[in-house]
Design a protein around this motif. Structure first.
Motif, short mmCIF file in Angstrom:
data_model
loop_
_atom_site.label_atom_id
_atom_site.label_comp_id
_atom_site.label_asym_id
_atom_site.label_seq_id
_atom_site.Cartn_x
_atom_site.Cartn_y
_atom_site.Cartn_z
N SER A 62 0.56 0.43 6.88
CA SER A 62 1.14 0.04 8.13
C SER A 62 0.47 -1.09 8.75
O SER A 62 1.62 -2.29 9.39
N ASP A 182 8.12 1.61 7.36
CA ASP A 182 6.50 2.12 8.22
C ASP A 182 7.22 3.84 7.38
O ASP A 182 7.09 4.15 8.65
N GLU A 183 7.12 3.87 6.47
CA GLU A 183 6.82 5.89 5.32
C GLU A 183 8.12 5.95 6.58
O GLU A 183 7.90 7.07 7.01
#
Ligand SMILES: Nc1ncnc2c1ncn2[C@@H]1O[C@H](COP(=O)(O)OP(=O)(O)OP(=O)(O)O)[C@@H](O)[C@H]1O
Ligand SMILES: [Mg+2]
Lengths: 263, 429
Positions: A62, A182-183
């Protein structure tokens, strides 16, 4: 003008510009206080390239992609995005953020605005697109993520998967050249993951430059040009997906893949 | 169903059936809500007794209300020994309670100002009113000033021109740099207000004199005064409070330090001491020789005081927002002010509505403190009326009336805040 913008968006094919560099990170280091979170990151992303970043929790995935639009500041090294070097110059940062879209794990839609207003906000206030065109643009992308009928609702009235697709549409309305994820699916129930991944695959097929932190290895195999494995703030291994999954070179990669793929 | 066998499949689907009707009538409701156990019964009986006792005590006093009397002595004579409320004092001193010593033949001016205040507030408070009406809200303060204090119309017009000057400078220099634009606009407006206003209004007055009879600040009193101070304080303390809250959360050390110092200083000092030292303090910050109107001084102090509290309330709202909201706004390319205005503040203010309205109500009631520095607010007038031979000895009626009027305003604000919270509710949780 809207028309040309839209047709560009739907049929754009950046792949012929593969030699162009979208993001270039050289010798980048970052610390949180005394904690050396990113160590000597070197990464070159060409236009139209799709990159998947994976690695154990806390490895700095991240943090790395958030450095690309300066949500995090790096302390040494160089980051050049779309030809603009990221320094503390606020104007340059705003310029970069206009060209880089980001999708978050927890969607981060604006709860006080309707879906349509969420999508129109940045085009109207940042790109100065006239209201009517911004509305058309927003509807175009909401159709693309297959939820035009929810346009008048508020984020709180949508399911997680729908919210994440709206978040993708909201970013796309800015016509970004690069998209960061991000995810994007890890806060979602299994049955919603697929609808979001399908949206992302469609985006990849349109030729968007994508950097995606995810543990969806199916997605990586389907669309990624390159998979990057990070551990302890470093890029440990990168390869094209086929080779990455079939013959991981490093011991740590093998161990990680063994854990998440259950092999 | 065989309970020893784990495998079971439903054969028939149960159709939805209507909810059973609520049971019992009043008796059932009362048993459930009023007499549910001995403690509940005891409390019910006790509260009913207290309410009845209070009503019985007050009833004769209220039912014997005397409205037509010109002095307490006359009242007592009519009552002839019985206890009763003597509302004659309100009737007799009505204009004074409303306007203080405002010249009676000019009462139409504050009345018109108040009527226009409602018109100016409507588009701000209610969505149903077309937004174009906000233009009137913008010019209202200047117009209201002119109506109440009188004098030349050109003075408030010249003050407004300062805003135009600032906007013009902002527009002209915005292309060069944003910092320069803000600085030049601020300096330009300040210069205009200190040097040009007098000159321009005097010149315009020579060409086309439009003026009302001037009324001095010391003649203004009663609820008129409370409303002037309250409304101005409320209107100014909200924006100032927002700026202070943002300043306190700013990452720029100087701005942060200034905001914290200001907030902590003002909050740490009683309002009444601020009011007493208003002139002294202001003389430090303002160019020497400025002679400040007493009401203006009070308005400034009350505003500063309320804005420190406002800032803390709003800071709470800002802190309650998840970091993701800031990040999403930044990632979309919104700059600091746009992110604050479009994403952060609408949500933070919504969260803070109860606290903000609480501060407003506090501010409005605090306006009664100005009696201590010699302004004639309703409480001060009540004291004056009681000192008069006609009404010497009257007590409850005046204070009940003043309390009731304040209550109506404060209750109105409270209801409006509930309305606003409901209107802005979009989270659907
Ligand atoms: N604001 C912060 N202050 C201090 N340390 C932080 C901060 N944010 C992250 N870290 C630390 O930096 C490291 C990298 O965090 P990061 O969020 O980039 O990991 P990640 O690879 O994304 O992990 P995950 O898969 O759990 O999301 C972690 O050890 C984390 O504890
Ligand atoms: Mg992470």
């Amino acid at each position: 003008m809207t028309k040309t913008l839209m047709s560009q968006a739907s049929s754009q094919n950046y792949r012929f510009m593969l030699q162009d560099v979208a993001v270039e990170i050289t010798g980048m280091n970052k610390w949180y206080g005394e904690f050396h979170v990113l160590r000597d990151i070197n990464l070159k992303v060409r236009r139209g390239e799709r990159i998947v970043i994976c690695g154990p929790s806390g490895s700095g995935k991240s943090t790395m992609i958030r450095c690309i639009n300066r949500l995090e500041e790096h302390q040494s090294g160089k980051i050049v995005v779309d030809g603009i070097e990221l320094t503390s110059d606020l104007k340059k940062i705003d310029e970069v953020r206009r060209e880089v879209g980001m999708v978050f794990q927890h969607f981060n839609l604006f709860p006080h605005l309707t879906i349509l207003q969420n999508c129109m906000l940045a085009p109207v206030w940042v790109r100065k697109v006239p209201e009517k065109q911004a509305r058309e643009l927003a509807m175009h992308f909401l159709e693309k993520v297959k939820i035009p009928d929810q346009a008048q609702k508020y984020p709180g009235q949508l399911s997680g998967g729908q919210q994440q697709r709206v978040a993708i549409a909201r970013s796309l309305c800015m016509k970004p050249k690069i998209m960061l994820f991000d995810e994007p699916t890890s806060a979602l129930d299994p049955e919603m993951i697929k609808e979001v991944l399908d949206t992302m695959i469609a985006l990849a097929e349109d030729g968007m430059t994508m950097l995606c932190v995810t543990h969806e290895m199916g997605f990586a195999q389907a669309v990624a040009d390159r998979v990057i494995f990070m551990d302890q703030g470093q890029i440990v291994e990168q390869n094209e997906p086929k080779a990455f999954f079939s013959a991981p070179a490093s011991e740590r990669t093998r161990k990680f893949l063994g854990q998440i793929l259950g092999r | 169903m065989n309970i020893h066998n784990a495998s079971w499949v439903r054969q028939d689907i149960i159709a939805a059936s209507p909810r059973p009707a609520a049971q019992g009538g009043v008796a059932e409701w009362a048993r459930k809500n009023l007499f549910n156990g001995w403690l509940s019964t005891l409390l019910t009986v006790a509260s009913v007794t207290i309410v009845v006792w209070m009503a019985m005590a007050l009833a004769p006093w209220l039912s014997n209300s005397i409205w037509r009397a010109n002095s307490l002595a006359e009242c007592r004579q009519i009552l002839d020994g019985a206890s009763g409320a003597c509302w004659g004092v309100i009737r007799d001193r009505w204009p004074q309670l409303l306007f203080g010593f405002y010249p009676p033949h000019l009462y139409w001016r504050p009345v018109l100002t108040f009527a226009l205040l409602i018109a100016a507030l409507a588009p701000i408070l209610f969505r149903a009113i077309p937004q174009r009406a906000l233009w009137f809200s913008a010019v209202y303060p200047g117009f209201a000033y002119w109506l109440i204090w009188g004098g030349s119309l050109w003075f408030p017009v010249a003050v407004y021109c300062g805003v135009v000057v600032a906007a013009g400078l902002l527009y002209l220099t915005a292309r060069v740099s944003r910092g320069l634009a803000v600085a030049s606009a601020t300096v330009g407006a300040a210069l205009w207000w200190t040097y040009a206003v007098q000159l321009v209004s005097a010149l315009a007055d020579d060409v086309l004199p439009i003026a009302l009879t001037p009324v001095a600040s010391r003649e203004i009193g009663g609820f008129l005064l409370s409303i002037i101070i309250g409304v101005t304080g409320i209107a100014l303390s909200l924006p100032l409070g927002i700026l202070l809250a943002l300043g306190r959360r700013s990452s720029l050390p100087l701005i942060h330090l200034l905001s914290v110092t200001f907030i902590e200083f003002i909050r740490g000092v009683p309002l009444i001491t601020l009011l007493f030292t208003a002139s002294l303090l202001l003389n430090y910050f303002l160019p020497p020789g400025t002679n400040f109107d007493l009401i203006l001084r009070v308005v400034i102090m009350v505003t500063l005081f309320a804005s420190a509290y406002m800032a803390e309330v709003i800071r709470g709202g800002l802190a309650a927002l998840p970091r993701g909201q800031y990040e999403a706004a930044e990632a979309l390319g919104l700059d600091y002010w746009k992110a604050q205005r479009l994403v952060i503040l609408p949500q933070a203010l919504k969260i803070s509505i109860p606290g903000i309205v609480n501060s407003f109500i506090g501010l409005f009631k605090d306006t009664t403190l100005v009696m201590f520095i010699g302004l004639l607010d309703p409480i001060a007038l009540a004291a004056a009326i009681r000192a008069n031979t006609d009404w010497q000895g009257i007590y409850w009626e005046l204070f009940i009336f003043i309390g009731a009027v304040f209550f109506v305003f404060c209750f109105g604000m409270s209801r409006y805040s509930i309305h606003l919270e409901r209107r802005l509710k979009t989270d659907h949780r």
